[in-house]
Write a protein that holds these residues in place. Structure first.
Motif, PDB file in Angstrom:
ATOM      1  N   ALA A 132       0.743  -1.235   0.156  1.00  0.00           N
ATOM      2  CA  ALA A 132       0.096  -0.085  -0.035  1.00  0.00           C
ATOM      3  C   ALA A 132       0.780   1.196  -0.161  1.00  0.00           C
ATOM      4  N   GLU A 133       1.971   1.246   0.883  1.00  0.00           N
ATOM      5  CA  GLU A 133       2.707   2.507   0.786  1.00  0.00           C
ATOM      6  C   GLU A 133       3.551   2.570  -0.723  1.00  0.00           C
ATOM      7  N   SER A 134       3.883   1.756  -0.939  1.00  0.00           N
ATOM      8  CA  SER A 134       4.700   1.308  -2.549  1.00  0.00           C
ATOM      9  C   SER A 134       3.799   2.296  -3.472  1.00  0.00           C
ATOM     10  N   LEU A 135       2.509   1.584  -3.454  1.00  0.00           N
ATOM     11  CA  LEU A 135       1.536   2.145  -4.573  1.00  0.00           C
ATOM     12  C   LEU A 135       1.059   3.683  -4.289  1.00  0.00           C
ATOM     13  N   GLY A 136       0.965   3.837  -2.955  1.00  0.00           N
ATOM     14  CA  GLY A 136       0.890   5.272  -2.694  1.00  0.00           C
ATOM     15  C   GLY A 136       1.966   6.606  -3.142  1.00  0.00           C
ATOM     16  N   MET A 137       3.187   5.875  -2.830  1.00  0.00           N
ATOM     17  CA  MET A 137       4.534   6.727  -3.479  1.00  0.00           C
ATOM     18  C   MET A 137       4.262   6.654  -4.917  1.00  0.00           C
ATOM     19  N   VAL A 138       4.085   5.870  -5.612  1.00  0.00           N
ATOM     20  CA  VAL A 138       3.965   5.813  -7.265  1.00  0.00           C
ATOM     21  C   VAL A 138       2.878   6.665  -7.589  1.00  0.00           C
ATOM     22  N   ARG A 139       1.611   6.479  -7.007  1.00  0.00           N
ATOM     23  CA  ARG A 139       0.502   7.295  -7.422  1.00  0.00           C
ATOM     24  C   ARG A 139       1.045   8.877  -7.151  1.00  0.00           C
ATOM     25  N   GLU A 140       1.681   9.321  -6.321  1.00  0.00           N
ATOM     26  CA  GLU A 140       2.207  10.725  -5.801  1.00  0.00           C
ATOM     27  C   GLU A 140       3.091  11.263  -6.952  1.00  0.00           C
ATOM     28  N   ALA A 141       4.164  10.213  -7.482  1.00  0.00           N
ATOM     29  CA  ALA A 141       5.091  10.308  -8.582  1.00  0.00           C
ATOM     30  C   ALA A 141       4.172  10.664  -9.678  1.00  0.00           C
ATOM     31  N   VAL A 142       3.285   9.812  -9.940  1.00  0.00           N
ATOM     32  CA  VAL A 142       2.324  10.063 -11.250  1.00  0.00           C
ATOM     33  C   VAL A 142       1.647  11.407 -11.261  1.00  0.00           C
ATOM     34  N   ALA A 143       1.113  11.776  -9.989  1.00  0.00           N
ATOM     35  CA  ALA A 143       0.398  12.876  -9.826  1.00  0.00           C
ATOM     36  C   ALA A 143       1.432  14.103 -10.275  1.00  0.00           C
ATOM     37  N   GLU A 144       2.799  14.217  -9.760  1.00  0.00           N
ATOM     38  CA  GLU A 144       3.435  15.346 -10.164  1.00  0.00           C
ATOM     39  C   GLU A 144       3.628  15.328 -11.446  1.00  0.00           C
ATOM     40  N   LEU A 145       3.785  14.223 -12.160  1.00  0.00           N
ATOM     41  CA  LEU A 145       3.773  14.138 -13.942  1.00  0.00           C
ATOM     42  C   LEU A 145       2.625  14.879 -14.243  1.00  0.00           C
ATOM     43  N   LEU A 146       1.406  14.811 -13.737  1.00  0.00           N
ATOM     44  CA  LEU A 146       0.268  15.327 -14.345  1.00  0.00           C
ATOM     45  C   LEU A 146       0.081  16.829 -13.890  1.00  0.00           C
ATOM     46  N   GLN A 147       0.897  17.289 -12.975  1.00  0.00           N
ATOM     47  CA  GLN A 147       0.803  18.465 -12.330  1.00  0.00           C
ATOM     48  C   GLN A 147       0.786  19.722 -13.288  1.00  0.00           C
ATOM     49  N   PRO A 148       1.590  19.615 -14.301  1.00  0.00           N
ATOM     50  CA  PRO A 148       1.736  21.045 -15.275  1.00  0.00           C
ATOM     51  C   PRO A 148       0.491  21.063 -16.204  1.00  0.00           C
ATOM     52  N   LEU A 155     -11.076  15.515 -13.841  1.00  0.00           N
ATOM     53  CA  LEU A 155     -11.304  14.926 -12.242  1.00  0.00           C
ATOM     54  C   LEU A 155      -9.853  15.526 -11.551  1.00  0.00           C
ATOM     55  N   PRO A 156     -10.018  15.622 -10.219  1.00  0.00           N
ATOM     56  CA  PRO A 156      -9.119  15.834  -9.331  1.00  0.00           C
ATOM     57  C   PRO A 156      -7.550  15.154  -9.786  1.00  0.00           C
ATOM     58  N   LEU A 157      -6.695  15.673  -9.573  1.00  0.00           N
ATOM     59  CA  LEU A 157      -5.406  15.192  -9.691  1.00  0.00           C
ATOM     60  C   LEU A 157      -5.199  13.663  -9.189  1.00  0.00           C
ATOM     61  N   ASP A 158      -5.320  13.656  -7.988  1.00  0.00           N
ATOM     62  CA  ASP A 158      -5.060  12.253  -7.327  1.00  0.00           C
ATOM     63  C   ASP A 158      -6.246  11.470  -7.810  1.00  0.00           C
ATOM     64  N   LEU A 159      -7.335  11.733  -8.308  1.00  0.00           N
ATOM     65  CA  LEU A 159      -8.164  10.500  -9.038  1.00  0.00           C
ATOM     66  C   LEU A 159      -7.663  10.065 -10.303  1.00  0.00           C
ATOM     67  N   VAL A 160      -7.065  11.053 -11.267  1.00  0.00           N
ATOM     68  CA  VAL A 160      -6.566  10.816 -12.441  1.00  0.00           C
ATOM     69  C   VAL A 160      -5.284  10.088 -12.305  1.00  0.00           C
ATOM     70  N   ALA A 161      -4.472  10.156 -11.238  1.00  0.00           N
ATOM     71  CA  ALA A 161      -3.232   9.436 -10.923  1.00  0.00           C
ATOM     72  C   ALA A 161      -3.509   7.872 -10.581  1.00  0.00           C
ATOM     73  N   GLU A 162      -4.681   7.701  -9.827  1.00  0.00           N
ATOM     74  CA  GLU A 162      -4.878   6.506  -9.556  1.00  0.00           C
ATOM     75  C   GLU A 162      -5.697   5.790 -10.511  1.00  0.00           C
ATOM     76  N   GLY A 163      -6.213   6.356 -11.440  1.00  0.00           N
ATOM     77  CA  GLY A 163      -6.907   5.618 -12.805  1.00  0.00           C
ATOM     78  C   GLY A 163      -5.698   5.451 -13.641  1.00  0.00           C
ATOM     79  N   PHE A 164      -4.853   6.155 -13.936  1.00  0.00           N
ATOM     80  CA  PHE A 164      -3.601   5.888 -14.617  1.00  0.00           C
ATOM     81  C   PHE A 164      -2.880   4.667 -14.048  1.00  0.00           C
ATOM     82  N   LEU A 165      -2.768   4.526 -12.962  1.00  0.00           N
ATOM     83  CA  LEU A 165      -1.872   3.414 -12.019  1.00  0.00           C
ATOM     84  C   LEU A 165      -2.918   2.138 -12.394  1.00  0.00           C
ATOM     85  N   ALA A 166      -4.210   2.134 -12.297  1.00  0.00           N
ATOM     86  CA  ALA A 166      -5.036   1.057 -12.674  1.00  0.00           C
ATOM     87  C   ALA A 166      -4.515   0.548 -13.907  1.00  0.00           C
ATOM     88  N   ILE A 167      -4.735   1.415 -14.666  1.00  0.00           N
ATOM     89  CA  ILE A 167      -4.608   1.040 -16.213  1.00  0.00           C
ATOM     90  C   ILE A 167      -3.230   0.422 -16.498  1.00  0.00           C
TER      91      ILE A 167
END
Length: 198
Positions: A132-148, A155-167
């Motif tokens: 769970a902690e690993s996935l959280g760190m990766v989700r945060e890293a993806v959110a940073e890529l989406l930030q610009p 959708l909110p940044l964290d939900l988009v990052a979560e969706g991208f991780l699922a895919i």
């Protein structure tokens, strides 16, 4: 070389051998690959099972993936950033799967025996990272890529990052034929053509 450095060096030498041979790998083969004497392995690890557990923990460690995600330039188009991220995530999951699969098919039981867990050789007790902690760190890293491009997201940044991780996790399943750029395009633009009333 510190004990931690020696352990890390042994694990790095053992990982490709384990992916190839599974638990049938010998400490002599590991020592040869690491360029050390076999006795050095037993000064760093209690036994071969401890080496195998350390290798599985390293294969699952997200640190390398997080470094790769952080190195993706934020000034390139979003689709290119996400394609690079997907490439990095798939490579990480493939490496982890290769090691875990090789160990399982060769009869090694993940997590060691009960005696080992009771003695504190569990990677979480040693400060390792849980799933769970690993996935959280990766989700945060993806959110940073989406930030610009945050202002253009539906959708909110964290939900988009979560969706991208699922895919990204589903992308490597058997039978998947979409290329990473095509998958990113589908993620960003959907399956429907623009202007249609559906």
């Amino acid at each position: 070389m510190s004990p931690e450095q020696r352990r890390a060096m042994i694990v790095q030498a053992a990982l490709p051998l384990i992916a190839q041979h599974g638990a049938a790998i010998t400490t002599q083969q590991i020592a040869r690959a690491a360029g050390i004497g076999e006795a050095t392995i037993f000064r760093a690890f209690a036994d071969k099972d401890a080496v195998l557990e350390a290798c599985m923990a390293e294969a699952a460690n997200p640190a390398g993936l997080l470094r790769e995600l952080a190195s993706i330039p934020l000034d390139q188009p979003l689709a290119d950033r996400l394609t690079e991220a997907l490439d990095a995530m798939r490579a990480h999951l493939d490496r982890m799967g290769a090691v875990a699969g090789a160990l399982m098919t060769s009869g090694h039981r993940a997590g060691g025996d009960d005696r080992r867990r009771e003695s504190g050789d569990d990677r979480r007790r040693e400060g390792g990272t849980g799933r769970a902690e690993s996935l959280g760190m990766v989700r945060e890293a993806v959110a940073e890529l989406l930030q610009p491009d945050q202002d253009t997201l539906r959708l909110p940044l964290d939900l988009v990052a979560e969706g991208f991780l699922a895919i990204s996790m589903a992308a490597g399943r058997a039978g998947a034929t979409l290329s990473h750029p095509d998958l990113v395009d589908l993620f960003l633009h959907g399956a429907l053509t623009g202007g249609s009333d559906h």
